[in-house]
Design a protein around this motif. Sequence first.
Motif, PDB file in Angstrom:
ATOM      1  N   MET A  22       0.831  -1.207   0.000  1.00 53.44           N
ATOM      2  CA  MET A  22       0.000   0.000   0.000  1.00 53.44           C
ATOM      3  C   MET A  22       0.865   1.256   0.000  1.00 53.44           C
ATOM      4  N   LEU A  23       2.069   1.149   0.503  1.00 53.34           N
ATOM      5  CA  LEU A  23       2.991   2.277   0.547  1.00 53.34           C
ATOM      6  C   LEU A  23       4.001   2.237  -0.597  1.00 53.34           C
ATOM      7  N   ALA A  24       3.870   1.299  -1.486  1.00 52.99           N
ATOM      8  CA  ALA A  24       4.707   1.118  -2.669  1.00 52.99           C
ATOM      9  C   ALA A  24       6.101   0.580  -2.355  1.00 52.99           C
ATOM     10  N   ILE A  25       6.551   0.636  -1.120  1.00 51.60           N
ATOM     11  CA  ILE A  25       7.856   0.063  -0.794  1.00 51.60           C
ATOM     12  C   ILE A  25       7.784  -1.468  -0.734  1.00 51.60           C
ATOM     13  N   GLY A  26       6.577  -1.988  -0.596  1.00 50.33           N
ATOM     14  CA  GLY A  26       6.391  -3.433  -0.536  1.00 50.33           C
ATOM     15  C   GLY A  26       6.815  -4.141  -1.804  1.00 50.33           C
ATOM     16  N   PHE A  27       6.673  -3.466  -2.955  1.00 51.30           N
ATOM     17  CA  PHE A  27       7.076  -4.074  -4.227  1.00 51.30           C
ATOM     18  C   PHE A  27       8.590  -4.294  -4.258  1.00 51.30           C
ATOM     19  N   LEU A  28       9.321  -3.306  -3.795  1.00 48.12           N
ATOM     20  CA  LEU A  28      10.781  -3.427  -3.733  1.00 48.12           C
ATOM     21  C   LEU A  28      11.185  -4.499  -2.720  1.00 48.12           C
ATOM     22  N   LEU A  29      10.517  -4.518  -1.591  1.00 43.53           N
ATOM     23  CA  LEU A  29      10.819  -5.513  -0.563  1.00 43.53           C
ATOM     24  C   LEU A  29      10.485  -6.925  -1.045  1.00 43.53           C
ATOM     25  N   MET A  30       9.378  -7.073  -1.791  1.00 42.45           N
ATOM     26  CA  MET A  30       9.006  -8.387  -2.314  1.00 42.45           C
ATOM     27  C   MET A  30      10.064  -8.894  -3.297  1.00 42.45           C
ATOM     28  N   PHE A  31      10.595  -7.998  -4.122  1.00 40.78           N
ATOM     29  CA  PHE A  31      11.670  -8.373  -5.042  1.00 40.78           C
ATOM     30  C   PHE A  31      12.906  -8.824  -4.267  1.00 40.78           C
ATOM     31  N   ALA A  32      13.262  -8.091  -3.213  1.00 40.61           N
ATOM     32  CA  ALA A  32      14.430  -8.438  -2.396  1.00 40.61           C
ATOM     33  C   ALA A  32      14.230  -9.792  -1.715  1.00 40.61           C
ATOM     34  N   VAL A  33      13.024 -10.058  -1.236  1.00 38.63           N
ATOM     35  CA  VAL A  33      12.730 -11.343  -0.589  1.00 38.63           C
ATOM     36  C   VAL A  33      12.854 -12.477  -1.603  1.00 38.63           C
ATOM     37  N   ALA A  34      12.364 -12.259  -2.811  1.00 42.32           N
ATOM     38  CA  ALA A  34      12.451 -13.296  -3.851  1.00 42.32           C
ATOM     39  C   ALA A  34      13.907 -13.602  -4.194  1.00 42.32           C
ATOM     40  N   VAL A  35      14.724 -12.570  -4.330  1.00 39.38           N
ATOM     41  CA  VAL A  35      16.145 -12.772  -4.628  1.00 39.38           C
ATOM     42  C   VAL A  35      16.822 -13.509  -3.472  1.00 39.38           C
ATOM     43  N   TRP A  36      16.537 -13.091  -2.231  1.00 40.67           N
ATOM     44  CA  TRP A  36      17.106 -13.738  -1.047  1.00 40.67           C
ATOM     45  C   TRP A  36      16.727 -15.222  -1.004  1.00 40.67           C
ATOM     46  N   PHE A  37      15.456 -15.515  -1.272  1.00 43.42           N
ATOM     47  CA  PHE A  37      14.958 -16.887  -1.235  1.00 43.42           C
ATOM     48  C   PHE A  37      15.658 -17.750  -2.287  1.00 43.42           C
ATOM     49  N   ILE A  38      15.766 -17.231  -3.506  1.00 48.34           N
ATOM     50  CA  ILE A  38      16.400 -17.976  -4.591  1.00 48.34           C
ATOM     51  C   ILE A  38      17.878 -18.228  -4.299  1.00 48.34           C
ATOM     52  N   VAL A  39      18.583 -17.226  -3.810  1.00 46.51           N
ATOM     53  CA  VAL A  39      20.009 -17.373  -3.501  1.00 46.51           C
ATOM     54  C   VAL A  39      20.212 -18.397  -2.388  1.00 46.51           C
ATOM     55  N   ARG A  40      19.377 -18.342  -1.341  1.00 50.16           N
ATOM     56  CA  ARG A  40      19.507 -19.325  -0.257  1.00 50.16           C
ATOM     57  C   ARG A  40      19.250 -20.740  -0.751  1.00 50.16           C
ATOM     58  N   CYS A  41      18.272 -20.907  -1.621  1.00 54.73           N
ATOM     59  CA  CYS A  41      17.989 -22.238  -2.163  1.00 54.73           C
ATOM     60  C   CYS A  41      19.145 -22.745  -3.011  1.00 54.73           C
ATOM     61  N   ILE A  42      19.708 -21.876  -3.821  1.00 51.60           N
ATOM     62  CA  ILE A  42      20.847 -22.271  -4.663  1.00 51.60           C
ATOM     63  C   ILE A  42      22.044 -22.645  -3.794  1.00 51.60           C
ATOM     64  N   LEU A  43      22.338 -21.836  -2.775  1.00 46.47           N
ATOM     65  CA  LEU A  43      23.464 -22.160  -1.890  1.00 46.47           C
ATOM     66  C   LEU A  43      23.237 -23.479  -1.157  1.00 46.47           C
ATOM     67  N   GLY A  44      22.014 -23.724  -0.735  1.00 49.17           N
ATOM     68  CA  GLY A  44      21.691 -24.987  -0.070  1.00 49.17           C
ATOM     69  C   GLY A  44      21.847 -26.174  -0.990  1.00 49.17           C
ATOM     70  N   LEU A  45      21.397 -26.036  -2.238  1.00 46.86           N
ATOM     71  CA  LEU A  45      21.533 -27.126  -3.199  1.00 46.86           C
ATOM     72  C   LEU A  45      22.997 -27.380  -3.558  1.00 46.86           C
ATOM     73  N   GLN A  46      23.790 -26.329  -3.645  1.00 46.91           N
ATOM     74  CA  GLN A  46      25.215 -26.508  -3.932  1.00 46.91           C
ATOM     75  C   GLN A  46      25.908 -27.245  -2.784  1.00 46.91           C
TER      76      GLN A  46
END
Length: 64
Positions: A22-46
């Motif tokens: 609702m404050l528009a910062i959530g879109f940026l935060l959602m992108f950051a969370v998605a990147v964080w999630f993907i990187v953690r999964c990749i590091l775990g799989l490696q």
Amino acid sequence: TFLIRTFWIGLLYALISVVLMMLAIGFLLMFAVAVWFIVRCILGLQALQRGEPIKNPQSWLLGS
């Protein structure tokens, strides 16, 4: 432990992001969370592929 924490921390931040959209910062935060999630999964799989444990599975960052 690493994957369980990745899921719950990611879910927590995703919910916070949805509320903040609702404050528009959530879109940026959602992108950051998605990147964080993907990187953690990749590091775990490696680490799994190498047969090594995660150095710090209790970490909120990237497990290092």
